[in-house]
Design a protein around this motif. Structure first.
Motif, short mmCIF file in Angstrom:
data_model
loop_
_atom_site.label_atom_id
_atom_site.label_comp_id
_atom_site.label_asym_id
_atom_site.label_seq_id
_atom_site.Cartn_x
_atom_site.Cartn_y
_atom_site.Cartn_z
N ASP A 112 0.87 -1.03 -0.03
CA ASP A 112 0.03 0.01 -0.02
C ASP A 112 0.90 1.29 0.04
OD1 ASP A 112 -1.55 2.14 0.74
OD2 ASP A 112 -2.65 1.00 2.02
N LEU A 113 1.09 2.01 -0.91
CA LEU A 113 2.05 2.95 -1.39
C LEU A 113 1.61 4.12 -0.25
CD1 LEU A 113 3.16 2.85 -4.93
CD2 LEU A 113 4.00 1.47 -3.05
N VAL A 114 0.30 4.45 -0.35
CA VAL A 114 -0.08 5.61 0.64
C VAL A 114 0.22 5.36 1.94
CG1 VAL A 114 -2.23 6.83 1.34
CG2 VAL A 114 -1.98 6.02 -0.84
N LYS A 115 0.08 4.10 2.48
CA LYS A 115 0.60 3.57 3.86
C LYS A 115 2.30 4.06 3.84
CE LYS A 115 1.06 -0.33 6.89
NZ LYS A 115 1.04 -1.78 7.07
N TRP A 116 2.88 3.42 2.77
CA TRP A 116 4.14 3.76 2.87
C TRP A 116 4.57 5.31 2.91
CZ3 TRP A 116 8.54 0.73 0.13
CH2 TRP A 116 8.27 -0.47 0.30
N GLN A 117 3.66 6.29 2.39
CA GLN A 117 3.71 7.70 2.50
C GLN A 117 3.78 8.01 3.81
OE1 GLN A 117 1.16 8.86 -0.86
NE2 GLN A 117 2.91 10.28 -1.26
N LEU A 118 2.67 7.64 4.52
CA LEU A 118 2.40 8.06 5.80
C LEU A 118 3.54 7.49 6.81
CD1 LEU A 118 -1.32 7.10 5.78
CD2 LEU A 118 -0.41 9.52 5.56
N LEU A 119 3.91 6.41 6.66
CA LEU A 119 5.08 5.84 7.59
C LEU A 119 6.30 6.96 7.69
CD1 LEU A 119 4.57 1.71 6.96
CD2 LEU A 119 3.83 3.28 9.05
N VAL A 120 6.52 6.86 6.16
CA VAL A 120 7.79 7.78 5.89
C VAL A 120 7.71 9.23 6.59
CG1 VAL A 120 9.22 8.66 4.28
CG2 VAL A 120 8.85 6.39 4.19
N ALA A 121 6.54 9.76 6.32
CA ALA A 121 6.06 11.33 6.62
C ALA A 121 6.33 11.28 8.24
CB ALA A 121 4.93 11.56 5.85
N SER A 122 5.85 10.14 8.89
CA SER A 122 5.73 10.27 10.42
C SER A 122 7.17 9.75 10.86
CB SER A 122 4.49 9.51 10.68
OG SER A 122 4.94 7.92 10.68
N GLY A 123 8.30 9.66 9.89
CA GLY A 123 9.57 9.54 10.50
C GLY A 123 10.04 7.95 10.87
N GLN A 124 9.18 7.15 10.12
CA GLN A 124 9.52 5.72 10.14
C GLN A 124 10.26 5.32 8.91
OE1 GLN A 124 6.28 3.09 11.71
NE2 GLN A 124 5.09 5.28 12.11
N PRO A 125 10.98 4.19 9.16
CA PRO A 125 12.01 3.93 7.86
C PRO A 125 11.11 3.11 6.97
CG PRO A 125 11.91 2.21 9.95
CD PRO A 125 11.36 3.25 10.20
N LEU A 126 11.54 2.83 5.70
CA LEU A 126 10.84 2.15 4.80
C LEU A 126 10.58 0.62 5.12
CD1 LEU A 126 12.91 2.70 1.26
CD2 LEU A 126 10.65 3.72 2.17
N PRO A 127 9.33 0.08 4.95
CA PRO A 127 8.64 -1.16 5.31
C PRO A 127 9.81 -2.21 4.74
CG PRO A 127 7.02 0.08 4.75
CD PRO A 127 8.35 0.89 4.08
N LEU A 128 10.47 -2.26 3.58
CA LEU A 128 11.26 -3.18 2.88
C LEU A 128 12.53 -2.54 2.38
CD1 LEU A 128 8.26 -4.79 0.47
CD2 LEU A 128 9.09 -5.64 2.78
N ALA A 129 13.57 -3.47 2.35
CA ALA A 129 14.64 -3.31 1.80
C ALA A 129 14.67 -3.61 0.20
CB ALA A 129 15.90 -3.87 2.46
N GLN A 130 15.60 -3.26 -0.55
CA GLN A 130 15.79 -3.42 -1.99
C GLN A 130 15.35 -4.90 -2.13
OE1 GLN A 130 15.66 -0.92 -4.79
NE2 GLN A 130 14.67 -2.96 -5.41
N ASP A 131 16.13 -5.70 -1.68
CA ASP A 131 16.34 -7.40 -1.81
C ASP A 131 15.19 -8.05 -1.21
OD1 ASP A 131 16.78 -7.05 0.69
OD2 ASP A 131 18.63 -8.18 0.69
N GLU A 132 14.24 -7.19 -0.49
CA GLU A 132 12.78 -7.83 -0.15
C GLU A 132 11.63 -7.69 -1.03
OE1 GLU A 132 13.33 -7.81 4.87
OE2 GLU A 132 13.46 -5.91 3.77
N VAL A 133 11.95 -6.59 -1.93
CA VAL A 133 10.81 -6.44 -2.78
C VAL A 133 10.63 -7.38 -3.80
CG1 VAL A 133 10.07 -4.73 -4.97
CG2 VAL A 133 11.37 -3.90 -2.65
N ARG A 134 9.31 -7.90 -3.88
CA ARG A 134 9.03 -9.18 -4.76
C ARG A 134 7.68 -8.54 -5.73
NH1 ARG A 134 12.99 -10.44 -2.80
NH2 ARG A 134 13.40 -12.27 -1.77
N ILE A 135 8.15 -8.84 -7.08
CA ILE A 135 6.93 -8.69 -8.10
C ILE A 135 6.32 -10.01 -8.51
CG2 ILE A 135 6.70 -7.75 -10.21
CD1 ILE A 135 8.05 -6.01 -8.24
N TYR A 136 5.13 -9.96 -8.48
CA TYR A 136 4.42 -11.16 -8.78
C TYR A 136 3.10 -10.75 -9.70
CZ TYR A 136 1.69 -15.60 -8.34
OH TYR A 136 0.99 -16.57 -8.77
#
Length: 673
Positions: A307-331
């Protein structure tokens, strides 16, 4: 995490943000203009505030008022959505000064990417590939003309602070250059408040591939997925998909890494999109970076499960990205089709009006609809005419494409012109299915894409005639039941004739305003309709919004929408519109003068000629603007301009006569001496 946010936007994106905020337990504050008082985003939010008039300058672009409302409401952050103030660096600075979090990148990053010319310079330093062009500050005509000739034709003129195809012109030859510069400047100034232009080499058949990037305040920057946005019309995206088809793993990684380098070059934070032009030889070039969430972000969400809007809210509130690059999965694979109120048969002119019938495909894990519009809402001419975004997903591109085709067949809209059949034509085109496309796809295949599929036109007419007879009988029966004599024969519609078969006459106007006069013969409760190609054996019954029809032994369920004498039948090949004619109406031919009327609600931008000027057929006479796009009114014949009825800056309504042209009279024949 925030407890309350204000959404400085409207429509579909405001609704989208509210959905995620509600899942996270965040209260939402909506804003509304005069045109949006009953809008869906207002109904969904926890609270809402009035902004002002319907025009964006009086409402959604009023930064000072929006900040004051945020303070009054106790909102800790503002989400700008996309469009309006989403890429306005000054607004981001004002939020920072007021102690309100701007859910997006910092003002410095917006500044850096806000000017396409400055962005090119930054990307060059970061060693991101660039298309040859002129991005300088000297904006005199002489410099632009000289630079254009050095770059060579064809070339592309672009608004330095723009996007969405506005302020953009393709120029094929030197003789067209000055007019293109003037037009691009006007549109850039009107849409973005800045008329600075840049010029680039125009790649004839590139693909438009963009990469979703995300960065946090801890120095982490990753790319999530690429998207192909090559299906465009006038540089505005129509259909998008993720991941971009046909890219090798190596090329995909190279583009992702270049996008991350672009974001890091400006210390980016939040969601961003780096857009590239991909040439046929695998070379790719930086085009621009959008410092916001994109309209097409749902396809990335579908293939990443994030959920990219969730990611926006997390980052804007000072939290780190939920995933690292090697954890990203495309399905799997996803498509998004933008459903607009517009008329593909009339140069895609935006449409406005009441959406009096709306039936959407059923939503599931495979089908998603993002929309700010409900049935009976009014599509305003003040804003972008998007009705909805249709997003589909499946495990492979062919299966996802089949989902898209089926969902488009299931979408039913009446009340305004729309582009659903145009989208279906794209989805069903063999070249699209084979992913054999570039940014000129729509232009290249326009003859097969733009137009109505008439494969079932005769069948639709037979259905329409049957529907009319059944509707008449249902109406007569209802009148009888409610009358003082329910059994009166005068309340029956039987078509009875002494010693001859019962006949029913039906007169219908189709979409092309062609009068169809039909005679159906009733036989034992069914009907025979003789037509030129074949005889139709018809029978059926009516249900609410449904015609249960049997034609030549084939039973079908046909969805129907009716408003007054107008009704629409939804068949697999598309929608067919008819008007029941109670009295014979002669056909009317549109006069040449109709071409001098406003094709939609809008604003006059400028006169291109003066009263008294002689003009030729096809010559531009007046420029008007509607929904942030310019349209030129052309002379329908040779003649002399005798009057203008509106000046630059004045509002005009659909159908208003804009000016008057006296046709050139024929020269008298010479007299014999």
């Amino acid at each position: 995490m925030f407890t309350k946010i204000l959404i400085a936007n409207r429509g579909e994106i405001a609704c989208r943000i509210i959905v995620t905020a509600q899942r996270l337990g965040i209260r939402t504050v909506a804003l509304f203009s005069d045109a949006d008082q009953e809008a869906r985003h207002v109904a969904m939010a926890d609270e809402s505030f009035y902004l002002g008039g319907s025009a964006p300058s009086e409402s959604y672009l009023n930064a000072e008022l929006i900040l004051n409302i945020a303070k009054q409401a106790g909102a800790q952050a503002i989400h700008p959505g996309y469009g309006f103030l989403s890429e306005n660096a000054e607004f981001a600075r004002q939020c920072e000064a007021a102690g309100i979090v701007f859910i997006g990148p910092g003002s410095a990053a917006i500044d850096a990417m806000g000017s396409k010319s400055a962005a090119k310079a930054i990307m060059a330093k970061a060693k991101v590939p660039l298309v040859p062009g002129y991005h300088g500050d000297d904006q005199t005509d002489a410099t632009l003309l000289a630079s254009a000739k050095d770059i060579g034709f064809p070339l592309l003129i672009k608004a330095a602070y723009g996007g969405g195809g506005k302020g953009m012109r393709i120029v094929e030859q030197a003789s067209d250059l000055q007019d293109a510069i003037n037009s691009a400047r006007r549109e850039a100034s009107s849409s973005f408040g800045n008329n600075k232009l840049l010029i680039e080499r125009y790649l004839r058949q590139p693909r438009h591939v963009e990469v979703q990037v995300f960065a946090d305040t801890f120095g982490n920057t990753i790319y999530l997925s690429d998207r192909d946005c090559s299906i465009q019309r006038r540089h505005q995206k129509v259909v998008e998909e993720a991941p971009a088809p046909g890219l090798s793993d190596r090329l995909r990684a190279q583009m992702g890494e270049a996008a991350v380098a672009a974001a890091k070059a400006i210390d980016y934070v939040g969601a961003g999109t780096v857009e590239f032009l991909l040439d046929g030889d695998g070379s790719f070039y930086f085009m621009e970076m959008n410092t916001r969430l994109q309209v097409e972000h749902p396809v990335t969400e579908m293939v990443t499960g994030q959920d990219l809007v969730k990611w926006q809210l997390l980052v804007a509130s000072g939290q780190p990205l939920p995933l690292a690059q090697d954890e990203v999965r495309i399905y799997g694979h996803a498509f998004e089709a933008r459903i607009y109120a517009e008329d593909p048969l009339n140069h895609f002119l935006p449409a406005s009006g009441k959406l009096n019938f709306l039936r959407e495909p059923e939503q599931s894990q495979y089908v998603r609809i993002d929309s700010g519009i409900r049935e009976n809402d009014v599509i305003s001419n003040f804003y972008d005419p998007m009705i909805a975004k249709l997003i589909v997903w499946d495990e492979s591109r062919p299966r996802a494409l089949q989902r898209l085709i089926h969902a488009l067949e299931s979408y039913q809209i009446c009340g305004v012109k729309h582009n659903i059949e145009f989208l279906a034509n794209i989805a069903e085109h063999p070249a699209f299915a084979a992913a054999d496309f570039s940014t000129d796809f729509i232009e290249r295949y326009s003859e097969s894409l733009i137009g109505t599929n008439n494969s079932e036109a005769d069948l639709a007419l037979a259905f329409a005639a049957l529907y009319q007879i059944l509707a008449r009988k249902a109406h007569a029966k209802a009148q009888c039941i409610n009358s003082s004599d329910p059994h009166s024969p005068w309340g029956q519609i039987s078509g009875f004739r002494l010693n001859t078969p019962s006949l029913h006459h039906v007169a219908l106007l189709n979409d092309q305003q062609q009068l169809q006069q039909l005679c159906l013969v009733e036989q034992q409760g069914n009907y025979v309709l003789p037509m030129a190609e074949q005889h139709w054996q018809l029978g059926g019954a009516l249900k609410p919004e449904l015609l249960l029809a049997e034609v030549n032994g084939h039973k079908s369920k046909i969805p129907v929408s009716q408003v007054g004498d107008d009704f629409t039948l939804f068949l697999a090949s598309g929608s067919y519109h008819f008007t029941a004619v109670q009295h014979q109406v002669p056909e009317e031919q549109a006069s040449h003068e109709d071409k001098l009327k406003a094709p939609m609600n809008g604003t006059v931008v400028t006169h291109l000629v003066n009263v008294g000027d002689s003009v030729s057929a096809g010559q531009g006479l007046l420029v008007m603007e509607a929904m942030k796009m310019e349209y030129t009114i052309e002379a329908p014949f040779d003649g002399t301009v005798s009057a203008f009825f509106f000046n630059a800056g004045e509002l005009v309504t659909d159908g208003s006569v804009l000016l008057e042209v006296e046709p050139t009279s024929l020269s008298p024949e010479p007299q014999e001496s």
